[in-house]
Structure formats: C-alpha cells, structure tokens
Motif scaffolding. Structure first.
Motif, PDB file in Angstrom:
ATOM      1  N   LYS A 147       9.629 -15.419 -16.929  1.00  0.00           N
ATOM      2  CA  LYS A 147      10.075 -15.557 -15.546  1.00  0.00           C
ATOM      3  C   LYS A 147      11.558 -15.239 -15.413  1.00  0.00           C
ATOM      4  CE  LYS A 147       6.730 -19.111 -14.158  1.00  0.00           C
ATOM      5  NZ  LYS A 147       6.566 -20.484 -13.619  1.00  0.00           N
ATOM      6  N   CYS A 148      11.907 -14.606 -14.296  1.00  0.00           N
ATOM      7  CA  CYS A 148      13.312 -14.399 -13.967  1.00  0.00           C
ATOM      8  C   CYS A 148      13.845 -15.696 -13.373  1.00  0.00           C
ATOM      9  CB  CYS A 148      13.475 -13.247 -12.979  1.00  0.00           C
ATOM     10  SG  CYS A 148      15.180 -12.982 -12.454  1.00  0.00           S
ATOM     11  N   ILE A 149      14.866 -16.275 -13.996  1.00  0.00           N
ATOM     12  CA  ILE A 149      15.372 -17.561 -13.530  1.00  0.00           C
ATOM     13  C   ILE A 149      16.641 -17.422 -12.695  1.00  0.00           C
ATOM     14  CG2 ILE A 149      14.347 -18.851 -15.419  1.00  0.00           C
ATOM     15  CD1 ILE A 149      17.024 -18.828 -16.837  1.00  0.00           C
ATOM     16  N   ARG A 150      17.264 -16.260 -12.741  1.00  0.00           N
ATOM     17  CA  ARG A 150      18.461 -16.071 -11.917  1.00  0.00           C
ATOM     18  C   ARG A 150      18.784 -14.587 -11.790  1.00  0.00           C
ATOM     19  NH1 ARG A 150      23.647 -19.839 -12.563  1.00  0.00           N
ATOM     20  NH2 ARG A 150      22.027 -21.231 -11.791  1.00  0.00           N
ATOM     21  N   THR A 151      19.165 -14.181 -10.576  1.00  0.00           N
ATOM     22  CA  THR A 151      19.654 -12.830 -10.331  1.00  0.00           C
ATOM     23  C   THR A 151      21.098 -12.930  -9.877  1.00  0.00           C
ATOM     24  OG1 THR A 151      17.457 -12.036  -9.687  1.00  0.00           O
ATOM     25  CG2 THR A 151      19.346 -10.711  -9.010  1.00  0.00           C
ATOM     26  N   ILE A 152      21.985 -12.206 -10.548  1.00  0.00           N
ATOM     27  CA  ILE A 152      23.418 -12.280 -10.275  1.00  0.00           C
ATOM     28  C   ILE A 152      23.880 -10.965  -9.682  1.00  0.00           C
ATOM     29  CG2 ILE A 152      25.697 -12.643 -11.306  1.00  0.00           C
ATOM     30  CD1 ILE A 152      24.224 -14.174 -13.554  1.00  0.00           C
ATOM     31  N   HIS A 153      24.498 -11.030  -8.497  1.00  0.00           N
ATOM     32  CA  HIS A 153      25.052  -9.842  -7.859  1.00  0.00           C
ATOM     33  C   HIS A 153      26.552  -9.801  -8.127  1.00  0.00           C
ATOM     34  CE1 HIS A 153      26.716  -7.260  -4.729  1.00  0.00           C
ATOM     35  NE2 HIS A 153      25.540  -6.663  -4.738  1.00  0.00           N
ATOM     36  N   LEU A 154      27.034  -8.670  -8.647  1.00  0.00           N
ATOM     37  CA  LEU A 154      28.439  -8.514  -9.014  1.00  0.00           C
ATOM     38  C   LEU A 154      29.098  -7.447  -8.156  1.00  0.00           C
ATOM     39  CD1 LEU A 154      27.478  -8.566 -12.734  1.00  0.00           C
ATOM     40  CD2 LEU A 154      28.840 -10.346 -11.670  1.00  0.00           C
ATOM     41  N   LEU A 155      30.411  -7.458  -8.106  1.00  0.00           N
ATOM     42  CA  LEU A 155      31.139  -6.522  -7.253  1.00  0.00           C
ATOM     43  C   LEU A 155      31.220  -5.128  -7.848  1.00  0.00           C
ATOM     44  CD1 LEU A 155      34.093  -8.764  -6.040  1.00  0.00           C
ATOM     45  CD2 LEU A 155      32.020  -8.156  -4.794  1.00  0.00           C
TER      46      LEU A 155
END
Length: 434
Positions: A147-155
C-alpha cells in the motif's frame, strides 16, 4: 510506468461520473480524477461510470471524434461526460487526454504515471520503499502490505531519493545538486543543502589518476576504490598500501563496476566479451567456456578471485548488498537479476572464500533499478523501471508477490490556461507549483 493498459475489454474502462469526475478502471483497480484538480488520483468506483450520452452535443462530439480519428488520436477507449462537455480518450500505453467538446481543445494530458520509475530507495529492513519518477511527486510504499502510505509533493523535480537507516527520514536530491531531509512522521523539512558533486577519494589516488579520463569511481568508507576509465580500463585502489592495481582478464572495455562496502577486500567488474577456457582445463571449460563473466576482484592486488558466469546475459549494473550477508547482484539488460553470495569457510586455520550462485530472479523485461534484502527474512525485493516491485522468497516454495505502483501525476505537464473555468479558479491554478 505503464499500469494503465487501456485495452478494450470487460476490465478496461474509461468514463465520467455525474459530477464530471474522470473514472479509469483496469486490472489494478479503479481510479478517478476531479475534472478541475487533475493533480490528484483518488480511489474510484467503477459503478459511477456513465454511459455515452445522446444529447444536443452529439454533433460536436462526432466532429471531435472525426478530428481525433483523422489525426490517429482516437485511442482504444473513449467516453464523454454526462453533460457532453468533456471527452476523454485512453491509449494502450496508459496515456489519457481530456478534451473540451465546446472549444475542441485538449485541456489536460494525463497518465497513470508521469513517467517510468527513475529512482527507488528501500529501508534496510525492506519494509518501506520510496519511489520517484523524475517529477515532483515521491510516494512512500509499505512493501509488506502493498500500500502507498504517503504521497509527497515537492517544489522541484527529484533526481534521487534515499531512506536512511532509521526509516523515518526521506532524503530528496534535486537536479540542481541540492537536497534536504524530511521527517516522514511530522512532515518537517530540514535546511536545503548542496551535495558534493564529486565523491570522496584520497589525495594519493587523485594524483595517480590525474592523467586519466575517469568515467566512474566507487569507493568504501576507508578509501579503497575501483576506478573505471572512459576507455573501459578498470583499476583497484588499496588506500592502506597506496597501490593502484590493474584489473587483468578483460578483452573488451569494462562497462560495469562495484565495490563492497562491508568487506573492503572485494570489488567486481564486468565486460561483455565471452570467456574462452584452456582446452586442457576441463572444469573451467564445462562451467565458463563461451560465457560472459562477472569477475570478483581482490582490492589489494586487482587480481580476479572468482569468475561468475552470466548465463549469456549482458550486465548493465553491478551492486553489492550487505544488510545481513554479502551478496553481489548483476542487473541484466533483459530485466533479470543474477545473485551470487560470498561463502566463507575455515580450512586449515585459514579463511577461504568462494562465490555461489543464489538465484536468477525473473520478473519482466523492464530495467531493474534497486534491490533490498531484509535482515530477518530470507526475502529478496526488487524494483523495476515500469513501476513493479517484486517480493520473492528464497525458499523452495518460490513464494512471490508483485506490487504495481502508481507514482502519481507530475503537475509540471498541466496546461492550466486552457482549462475552461471562472477567473478566480484559473488564477489559483496558475499559482500551482510547476
């Protein structure tokens, strides 16, 4: 990564729901995008997919369909929204276009991935994986539960990810040479720092290779190293003895090297020529003749300690793994990963080591990118450029699971100015990080 094989069939559907959400269903699950917020994938419900409408907009839809068909953009799945305003086209590769029927303009280019997986990192215990596609999104996966537990969006676009030993920190490196660390529990980001563009090598080694055109250097914490020149020559460096040794035996340019950090006596090299054994040496002739070889080398002398046959495969990358045992992995161009393990034995009061073939792991034809060996389990985990993660047991049961990951949507490809919406919303979207 291609998980969106939108072939026509019972399990491959594309459409809109009553609220104009784009719904995509395939063998991996059902996903949806908001018509406005195309930067986020959510779980969808296949039952929400609406049938193709018959309305006053049918003429405009027919005109758009004809235009797309004449331009070879008809795809394999097509569906209009219930109100006839939006029209989605899905292609076999997983690529999706959303069109505005009124203006006949393409307002969004989507994919179930922004590109193939470009960077992967595992925690030492193999429980977590960080995946990036060269875009601005990084996903953290629980490998055990798939399972994907976190998606992080970066600049900025991420060129490399790392997961240090504790497993609670993500290190993101960017294409401009900067990086920072993020606490995965709190989301707090550390100070932006700049990486060293050159790896650490001793001054003595730098002096020795000053006149060489060096392609790659891999080194250990104590300074031992293996050097690859642009001509394809390989050398080992013993930091204690300050000795640079040639690596004999290769009859063609060396294309892959690796050094063992846990046991600094060893390095490895590969060149694509085939080995021809002495006709009087029956043992080598039976095992190695006409084989491509990976050579394990002694750092102190540069000499070949062991020849490892690749069974006809071409090796693109070599890597040592040392979490709980010393394993050398050879990444083959056909997607296979060849594994050899160092076996140390005591004979006559001396340590005698040899390398044994552990297994050849076959998953698919995509390029293998990274591997992991959990400390407490006899398990092998590998990640591939097409977004799959293979979890494989070394036991005779040949237990294996495959995770098809979805690294996300790269916001940098969106064309907000072509989106039909009110002015306030357009201003907000134009401020979204690109």
């Amino acid at each position: 990564m291609i998980v969106g094989q939108l072939q026509q069939g019972k399990e491959s559907v594309i459409g809109f729901d009553a609220d104009d959400y784009l719904i995509v269903k395939n063998e991996h699950g059902t996903y949806k995008w908001s018509t406005i917020a195309y930067d986020k994938i959510e779980l969808g419900n296949a039952k929400e997919i609406m049938t193709l409408p018959v309305s006053d907009e049918e003429q405009k839809i027919s005109a758009l369909e004809k235009r797309l068909r004449e331009s070879d953009l008809g795809g394999v799945c097509r569906r209009a929204s219930e109100n006839g305003r939006y029209y989605a086209v899905g292609f076999e590769s997983g690529y999706i276009q959303v069109w505005d029927v009124y203006t006949q303009d393409c307002i969004a280019n989507l994919s179930l991935s922004d590109s193939q997986i470009a960077t992967v990192a595992f925690t030492r215990d193999g429980k977590l994986a960080a995946l990036g596609s060269g875009g601005k999104l990084v996903q953290i996966w629980n490998v055990e539960h798939g399972k994907c537990i976190r998606t992080i969006h970066l600049l900025y676009r991420v060129s490399r990810v790392k997961l240090p030993v504790d497993g609670n920190t993500l290190e993101c490196q960017f294409s401009d040479g900067t990086y920072y660390r993020m606490d995965l529990k709190t989301g707090e980001k550390g100070e932006m720092k700049r990486t060293n563009t050159k790896p650490f090598v001793s001054k003595s080694l730098l002096k020795r290779i000053k006149s060489m055109k060096v392609k790659d250097i891999q080194f250990t914490s104590k300074g031992n190293a293996i050097v690859l020149t642009e001509k394809g020559d390989a050398f080992t460096w013993d930091e204690k003895l300050k000795r640079l040794n040639g690596c004999p035996g290769h009859n063609s340019p060396v294309t892959a090297i690796a050094v063992c950090s846990a046991d600094e006596r060893f390095a490895a090299s590969y060149s694509p020529e085939k080995y021809h054994a002495d006709r009087n040496d029956r043992k080598r002739r039976d095992l190695l003749d006409n084989q491509k070889l990976v050579r394990v080398r002694i750092i102190k002398t540069g000499q070949c300690q062991w020849r490892l046959p690749t069974k006809g495969r071409s090796i693109t990358k070599l890597q040592f793994f040392t979490s709980n045992r010393i394993i050398l992995a050879g990444y083959a161009s056909n997607g296979d990963i060849l594994l050899w393990e160092l076996i140390n034995e005591q004979k006559y009061g001396r340590e005698i080591g040899h390398w044994e073939s552990v297994e050849i792991v076959r998953n698919n034809q995509a390029e293998p990118l990274e591997c992991a060996f959990p400390e407490k389990k006899k398990t092998f985990i590998s990640a591939y450029a097409d977004g799959t993660i293979l979890i494989r047991s070394f036991s005779s049961s040949r237990d294996q699971r495959i995770i098809a990951t979805i690294p996300g949507i790269d916001a940098g490809v969106f064309r907000w100015k072509n989106l039909y919406c009110d002015e306030d919303l357009l201003k907000m979207l134009e401020g979204y990080p690109h």
